[in-house]
Design a protein around this motif. Structure first.
Motif, mmCIF file in Angstrom:
data_model
loop_
_atom_site.group_PDB
_atom_site.id
_atom_site.type_symbol
_atom_site.label_atom_id
_atom_site.label_comp_id
_atom_site.label_asym_id
_atom_site.label_seq_id
_atom_site.Cartn_x
_atom_site.Cartn_y
_atom_site.Cartn_z
ATOM 1 N N GLY A 58 30.838 32.766 -6.089
ATOM 2 C CA GLY A 58 31.344 34.128 -5.954
ATOM 3 C C GLY A 58 31.708 34.517 -4.537
ATOM 4 O O GLY A 58 32.134 35.638 -4.280
ATOM 5 N N ARG A 59 31.564 33.591 -3.599
ATOM 6 C CA ARG A 59 31.919 33.863 -2.209
ATOM 7 C C ARG A 59 33.440 33.845 -2.059
ATOM 8 O O ARG A 59 34.120 33.001 -2.640
ATOM 9 C CB ARG A 59 31.281 32.825 -1.293
ATOM 10 C CG ARG A 59 31.536 33.061 0.198
ATOM 11 C CD ARG A 59 30.818 32.019 1.040
ATOM 12 N NE ARG A 59 31.058 32.216 2.460
ATOM 13 C CZ ARG A 59 30.580 31.416 3.417
ATOM 14 N NH1 ARG A 59 29.841 30.368 3.071
ATOM 15 N NH2 ARG A 59 30.841 31.661 4.681
ATOM 16 N N THR A 60 33.969 34.763 -1.255
ATOM 17 C CA THR A 60 35.407 34.900 -1.072
ATOM 18 C C THR A 60 35.859 34.187 0.202
ATOM 19 O O THR A 60 35.205 34.275 1.251
ATOM 20 C CB THR A 60 35.811 36.381 -0.994
ATOM 21 O OG1 THR A 60 35.459 37.017 -2.224
ATOM 22 C CG2 THR A 60 37.311 36.530 -0.772
ATOM 23 N N TRP A 61 36.995 33.507 0.101
ATOM 24 C CA TRP A 61 37.579 32.780 1.232
ATOM 25 C C TRP A 61 39.048 33.155 1.375
ATOM 26 O O TRP A 61 39.716 33.489 0.402
ATOM 27 C CB TRP A 61 37.499 31.265 1.015
ATOM 28 C CG TRP A 61 36.122 30.723 0.870
ATOM 29 C CD1 TRP A 61 35.353 30.708 -0.261
ATOM 30 C CD2 TRP A 61 35.336 30.113 1.885
ATOM 31 N NE1 TRP A 61 34.131 30.132 -0.016
ATOM 32 C CE2 TRP A 61 34.091 29.751 1.305
ATOM 33 C CE3 TRP A 61 35.545 29.839 3.238
ATOM 34 C CZ2 TRP A 61 33.082 29.129 2.026
ATOM 35 C CZ3 TRP A 61 34.535 29.218 3.963
ATOM 36 C CH2 TRP A 61 33.321 28.867 3.362
ATOM 37 N N ALA A 88 36.392 37.112 8.588
ATOM 38 C CA ALA A 88 37.627 36.835 9.331
ATOM 39 C C ALA A 88 38.821 37.438 8.602
ATOM 40 O O ALA A 88 39.729 38.011 9.221
ATOM 41 C CB ALA A 88 37.805 35.330 9.511
ATOM 42 N N VAL A 89 38.826 37.306 7.292
ATOM 43 C CA VAL A 89 39.899 37.900 6.482
ATOM 44 C C VAL A 89 39.922 39.412 6.668
ATOM 45 O O VAL A 89 40.993 40.024 6.863
ATOM 46 C CB VAL A 89 39.712 37.547 4.995
ATOM 47 C CG1 VAL A 89 40.737 38.276 4.137
ATOM 48 C CG2 VAL A 89 39.814 36.038 4.788
ATOM 49 N N ALA A 90 38.748 40.043 6.637
ATOM 50 C CA ALA A 90 38.676 41.500 6.756
ATOM 51 C C ALA A 90 39.202 41.970 8.109
ATOM 52 O O ALA A 90 39.941 42.966 8.186
ATOM 53 C CB ALA A 90 37.227 41.962 6.558
ATOM 54 N N SER A 97 40.173 23.254 -2.382
ATOM 55 C CA SER A 97 38.802 22.956 -1.965
ATOM 56 C C SER A 97 37.880 24.162 -2.045
ATOM 57 O O SER A 97 36.711 24.073 -1.661
ATOM 58 C CB SER A 97 38.807 22.419 -0.526
ATOM 59 O OG SER A 97 39.552 21.218 -0.435
ATOM 60 N N ALA A 98 38.390 25.299 -2.525
ATOM 61 C CA ALA A 98 37.558 26.500 -2.595
ATOM 62 C C ALA A 98 36.356 26.308 -3.508
ATOM 63 O O ALA A 98 35.269 26.840 -3.254
ATOM 64 C CB ALA A 98 38.394 27.702 -3.053
ATOM 65 N N THR A 113 43.176 35.873 -1.666
ATOM 66 C CA THR A 113 41.895 35.256 -1.339
ATOM 67 C C THR A 113 41.446 34.423 -2.531
ATOM 68 O O THR A 113 41.990 34.535 -3.633
ATOM 69 C CB THR A 113 40.821 36.319 -1.010
ATOM 70 O OG1 THR A 113 40.751 37.264 -2.088
ATOM 71 C CG2 THR A 113 41.153 37.044 0.284
ATOM 72 N N TYR A 114 40.422 33.602 -2.295
ATOM 73 C CA TYR A 114 39.991 32.635 -3.308
ATOM 74 C C TYR A 114 38.479 32.701 -3.433
ATOM 75 O O TYR A 114 37.768 32.827 -2.431
ATOM 76 C CB TYR A 114 40.451 31.228 -2.912
ATOM 77 C CG TYR A 114 41.921 31.218 -2.557
ATOM 78 C CD1 TYR A 114 42.904 31.159 -3.538
ATOM 79 C CD2 TYR A 114 42.326 31.348 -1.225
ATOM 80 C CE1 TYR A 114 44.248 31.204 -3.208
ATOM 81 C CE2 TYR A 114 43.660 31.389 -0.888
ATOM 82 C CZ TYR A 114 44.615 31.322 -1.886
ATOM 83 O OH TYR A 114 45.953 31.382 -1.550
#
Length: 494
Positions: free
Chosen positions: A354-357, A311-313, A63-64, A348-349
């Motif tokens: 270009g947004r990272t998730w 949140a990932v960071a 869903s990314a 990450t995806y």
């Protein structure tokens, strides 16, 4: 004896109602044209109950891309309607989609209406019970900032609650009427809404215990609910009586009140999926009749979500910190071949913009595939409705000490040890007040921009810290349960 219940049901597969086969097919259908290889793997899976965790996580990962998120949601809903069946009173069955398309609008004659007007004075400020205190005003603002600092709630969730703190006149939801499906849910908003003076339509199963509690709640609002037209008994089975309930709801829509449909119904096993899909029929019916209707859902934090880059960071920073990831953690990871204390967000995806998730995968097999599918159906509806321009309140609620948790020893033990990994488990009364405030805020505050990623509808979350802790949750769950087990045994002994 065969189960002859009517209404929304799983279909018969090889002579019996198979939630596993149908559940897998619904998920596979949702992935058509998005990830053909994954769809084929899901459809061919003969061990769905063992592998559903990986498949739901993979679907979330797929869903990314924004267009794929919408496609999965819309196709998943269509598959649920196509594959689930409606069993009529005469025993005949047809697909839910066919039944809905071909059946005339049902008359609500089988259901009557009861109304109770509250006599209490409405609470005109937001209050949140927490650790034996009642937080409000500056104290609540301070606690919201502290939860954000600790990574227990997302900034957007705190902002939503702050919105209600700043505008307490919204607590009674003026100009709206809230329809609660599963009104008696332990962390549902019924109790708060009635104290705040809202107009509420309560839908829950028949039963004296359920309705004695609902009728007995302190209320400054208006409580309306369906009753059996013949016996006068309170309540309705949404899965079995979805036709009658659809007619009853649409017949009583008010021109002066925007309906808010909130889905909180729960049941064990396959029935949970059946009543969730029945509630989806109500959602479709209501939004068709009233395009301005609001849909509201509470999502479990023990699911898989795409989470934002900040949140990932923070999780990665904690993974590099000796405070969070000390020598004992690292030794255990090495000794178990990284089965324990696996670092969070190793991949990450990137979406279409270009947004990272990152992928937070907190699904736990204790809850089972039917629970996962029921919650995914609600998520699909939230994404599809939001994409169609509907107003949606979609809240990831914090993990809470609900009855369903405390009766499961493994989950209760893991919750008891979760604090050692930066995860806060909330008391139901705290979660209830926060989630109700979020519902109020979402009903009034500006919606996300049209170009926002579809999965961002879940980002204003109160996940308790699961998204920002340094380990993949399941790789720490066993240790949390071992450390929390003695605490739960002590509680049971008391």
């Amino acid at each position: 004896m065969a189960d002859e219940r009517g209404g929304v049901r799983f279909p018969e597969v090889d002579g019996r109602r198979s939630s596993s086969r149908t559940g897998a097919d619904i998920v596979a259908d949702s992935l058509a044209g998005v990830d053909a290889e994954l769809a084929a793997q899901v459809r061919a899976a003969s061990d769905w109950r063992r592998r559903y965790l990986e498949f739901f996580a993979a679907s979330t990962r797929a869903s990314a891309r924004a267009k794929d998120s919408v496609a999965i949601a819309e196709q998943g809903l269509q598959a649920a309607w196509d594959r689930m069946v409606y069993r009529a009173a005469d025993g005949t069955e047809t697909s839910l989609a066919t039944w809905f398309r071909e059946t005339p609008d049902p008359a609500p004659a089988a259901l009557g209406t009861e109304r109770i007007d509250g006599t209490d004075t409405a609470l005109t400020r937001l209050e949140v019970p927490y650790h034996g205190e009642t937080l409000h005003g500056v104290a609540l603002e301070r606690q919201l900032r502290e939860w954000v600092r600790r990574g227990v709630v997302e900034p957007g969730f705190a902002e939503a609650v702050q919105h209600v703190l700043d505008a307490p006149e919204l607590l009674s939801l003026p100009g709206h009427e809230v329809v609660l499906v599963g009104a008696g849910a332990e962390i549902g908003p019924l109790e708060c809404l009635l104290r705040w003076g809202a107009h509420v339509v309560a839908i829950d199963v028949p039963g004296e215990r359920v309705w004695d509690r609902i009728r007995g709640l302190a209320s400054a609002g208006t409580l309306t609910f369906p009753v059996d037209a013949t016996s006068g008994a309170s309540g309705v089975d949404v899965g079995a009586q979805v036709a009658e309930l659809s007619g009853w709801l649409t017949a009583r829509l008010r021109d002066d009140a925007v309906p808010v449909l909130a889905g909180h119904a729960y049941a064990d096993g396959a029935t949970h999926v059946e009543i969730t899909v029945a509630a989806d029929v109500l959602a479709h019916t209501l939004t068709t009749a009233r395009p301005d209707a609001v849909l509201a859902y509470l999502h479990t934090p023990t699911d898989s979500f795409l989470v934002p880059a900040d949140a990932v960071a923070q999780a990665r920073d904690r993974g590099r910190s000796r405070r969070w990831n000390g020598p004992a953690h690292r030794a255990a990871a090495v000794a178990t071949g990284r089965r324990l204390f696996q670092p969070a967000y190793e991949e990450t995806y990137v979406d279409d913009t270009g947004r990272t998730w990152g992928l937070s995968d907190t699904l736990v097999d204790i809850q089972g595939p039917n629970y996962a599918l029921a919650k995914r159906v609600q998520r699909w509806r939230a994404v599809a409705a939001n994409h169609a321009g509907r107003r949606v309140s979609s809240t990831v609620a914090p993990a809470s000490w609900t009855r369903s948790v405390t009766k499961n020893r493994m989950l209760a033990a893991a919750y008891a040890g979760a604090g050692l990994f930066g995860v806060e488990i909330f008391r139901p009364e705290t979660a209830r007040a926060l989630a109700a405030a979020k519902l109020v805020a979402d009903t009034f505050r500006p919606q996300a921009p049209a170009d926002a990623h579809p999965e961002s509808v879940f980002c204003d979350a109160a996940h308790g810290g699961l998204w920002r802790q340094p380990f993949e949750p399941r790789s720490a769950l066993t240790v949390a349960a071992l450390l929390g087990g003695p605490k739960t045994l002590l509680k049971r002994a008391r």
